[in-house]
Design an enzyme around this catalytic site. Structure first.
Site, PDB file in Angstrom:
ATOM      1  N   HIS A  50       0.835  -1.204   0.000  1.00 26.68           N
ATOM      2  CA  HIS A  50       0.000   0.000   0.000  1.00 26.68           C
ATOM      3  C   HIS A  50       0.876   1.262   0.000  1.00 26.68           C
ATOM      4  O   HIS A  50       0.743   2.116  -0.888  1.00 26.68           O
ATOM      5  CB  HIS A  50      -0.920  -0.021   1.232  1.00 26.68           C
ATOM      6  CG  HIS A  50      -1.830   1.161   1.328  1.00 26.68           C
ATOM      7  ND1 HIS A  50      -3.138   1.114   0.916  1.00 26.68           N
ATOM      8  CD2 HIS A  50      -1.630   2.426   1.773  1.00 26.68           C
ATOM      9  CE1 HIS A  50      -3.703   2.307   1.098  1.00 26.68           C
ATOM     10  NE2 HIS A  50      -2.810   3.115   1.633  1.00 26.68           N
ATOM     11  N   GLU A  51       1.767   1.346   0.960  1.00 25.78           N
ATOM     12  CA  GLU A  51       2.596   2.558   1.060  1.00 25.78           C
ATOM     13  C   GLU A  51       3.542   2.674  -0.132  1.00 25.78           C
ATOM     14  O   GLU A  51       3.839   3.782  -0.584  1.00 25.78           O
ATOM     15  CB  GLU A  51       3.378   2.582   2.381  1.00 25.78           C
ATOM     16  CG  GLU A  51       2.509   2.568   3.649  1.00 25.78           C
ATOM     17  CD  GLU A  51       1.410   3.634   3.696  1.00 25.78           C
ATOM     18  OE1 GLU A  51       1.555   4.685   3.031  1.00 25.78           O
ATOM     19  OE2 GLU A  51       0.389   3.405   4.393  1.00 25.78           O
TER      20      GLU A  51
HETATM   21 ZN    ZN Z   1      -3.194   5.208   1.709  1.00 26.45          ZN
END
Ligand code: ZN
Length: 498
Positions: free
Chosen positions: A263-264
């Site tokens: 995600h990051e």
């Molecule tokens: Zn996010």
């Protein structure tokens, strides 16, 4: 050849973003390496630099420089973009009187403390007067900034420039119509996953190594970025040449760090993919929170929770984590796609997640325009929750008190999470059209072609296009919930066998 007026203007713009970048590095350090006693001096450092940035942004000299460039009316898209977006930021900043800004800061400081206690003690009534005051001030903000349709638009504009609540509502209504029956079908499906297997032991050092490997395969440049540990994972980009990611590790829950890192890294690839030639100006800045979230969700869910991805990575994972040696690829893929209505938004799966957002968007929009009163929030929340997810929160702590946003005066932010999911599905569909062998390449662990496509079509344009224009340009269609819904249906129907 840029004019002298434009160069003078841009150098002021870059100073503001330099101050913001300093602020970001200090905040990153605060969340990662700063020793506990550093908190006090750090607060002073942050206050000073935030003040400098605000002062530069509201400086009348910037207003004059901006007006001078506007008079030249240079049609060059880079110039036009930078002028348009700086006008938006400048106007937003100067329209708010200093006293109002300070009053908001004082109010949210108290509101946040009250919220922490109210949530702990499950007493919404203790938080209600603070929320009342926050809403009053945010309504004043909306009036000062101005809007054409409703005050909520002025608040949402800070996070999703140009978005209108009425349009978002239409999209969300359509999404709700499609999603609610899908969640029921999954709940009642004959086949169900075994998420228990995800809690097998996974040493932290091996998780860190595996996560870094995936991030690097995705194309994250570790010469221009870092991955560290923090309590709340985030991505902070100060320049395409320096992007900081964080994650957290749980020895008994590998998916937390793995999908957190993907995600990051999705956010990080966006930051690294911005054009360094335009660093520090709107042309070198991401479009909106919704578009940013589309990049993280695309990698985390559409890639990271796909069977193709694990066809390549699961044998590698098994080699590093012996506890998973006897798990089949099918059982693993099913387990990481467990869908179950639950009370807490941040723990929700990709199918039910947007329903949590729809509820918040609806309530805060009504709160801002006064159709809903603060004391009615718990009841409205629970009623809506029952309708959307088939559950009624047992307490306000697991209901309307769970999120920090309102206590911080952040209203109009929630919809960007759901918009991100919708944009992600539209972009991924367009990428598959453009790269017909995309799935096969992902299944071979070749993730770079997707990064290149995203960079070319989205990242490098900075803020040249507003979110709705970008989606139209890249996908040939306006924002729509249908690609997201179809993605879910095509994935979950065969998995759950309904
Ligand atoms: Zn996010």
């Amino acid at each position: 050849m840029p004019s002298a007026a434009y160069e003078a203007f841009i150098s002021r713009v870059k100073e503001i973003s330099t101050a913001r970048a300093i602020e970001s590095v200090l905040e990153w350090d605060q969340e990662t390496y700063m020793p506990p006693r550093g908190a006090e001096p750090r607060a002073a450092q942050l206050a000073l630099i935030a003040g400098v940035a605000h002062q530069r942004l509201t400086d009348e000299a910037l207003g004059r420089a901006l007006a001078a460039v506007e008079r030249e009316a240079d049609p060059d898209p880079v110039v036009a973009t930078n002028v348009r977006e700086m006008r938006r930021l400048y106007d937003r900043a100067v329209k708010l009187p200093t006293e109002l800004v300070q009053e908001i800061a004082r109010t949210v400081a108290l509101a946040k403390t009250a919220w922490v206690r109210a949530r702990k003690e499950n007493r919404f009534a203790d938080f209600a007067p603070h929320l009342e005051r926050v809403l009053e001030l945010k309504r004043t903000v909306a009036e000062k900034i101005g809007y054409t349709t409703e005050p909520y638009d002025a608040l949402m504009d800070e996070f999703e420039p140009g978005a209108r609540a009425a349009d978002v509502q239409r999209t969300f209504d359509e999404l709700k119509r499609q999603l609610v029956p899908l969640v029921r079908a999954i709940r009642d499906a004959p086949r169900q996953p075994n998420p228990q297997l995800l809690t097998r032991p996974a040493p932290v050092a091996a998780q860190a190594a595996f996560g870094r490997r995936v991030a690097a395969d995705m194309g994250f440049d570790f010469e221009a970025g870092r991955l560290d540990v923090s309590v709340h994972p985030f991505c902070s980009g100060t320049s395409p040449l320096d992007v900081r990611l964080t994650t957290r590790y749980d020895e008994n829950y590998l998916p937390a760090s793995l999908f957190g890192i993907m995600h990051e890294t999705g956010h990080g690839l966006y930051e690294q993919g911005l054009d360094p030639a335009h660093a520090g100006t709107p042309m070198g800045t991401s479009v909106s929170l919704g578009i940013h979230e589309s990049q993280s969700r695309l990698w985390e869910n559409l890639v990271g929770r796909s069977r193709s991805f694990w066809a390549h990575y699961f044998p590698l994972l098994q080699a590093e984590f012996p506890a998973f040696a006897d798990v089949s690829l099918e059982d693993w893929t099913f387990a990481i796609n467990t869908v179950r209505p639950s009370y807490i938004r941040v723990e929700a799966d990709e199918v039910t997640y947007n329903l949590h957002i729809l509820l918040r968007f609806d309530l805060e929009r009504q709160l801002v325009d006064g159709r809903l009163r603060v004391q009615e929030v718990p009841e409205a929340w629970n009623e809506s929750f029952q309708g959307l997810l088939g559950l009624t929160p047992r307490t306000d702590t697991e209901g309307c008190l769970q999120d920090i946003h309102w206590s911080m005066g952040i209203l109009g932010y929630f919809p960007t999470y759901a918009l991100g999911n919708l944009y992600a599905a539209q972009f991924f569909r367009a990428a598959r059209r453009a790269l017909p062998d995309l799935e096969q390449r992902i299944a071979r662990g070749e993730l770079r072609p997707l990064r290149e496509w995203l960079r070319e079509n989205i990242h490098r344009h900075g803020q040249r296009y507003r979110a709705h224009e970008l989606v139209q340009r890249v996908t040939g269609e306006a924002l729509s919930p249908t690609p997201f819904f179809e993605y879910l249906r095509d994935k979950y129907q065969p998995l759950y066998g309904f």
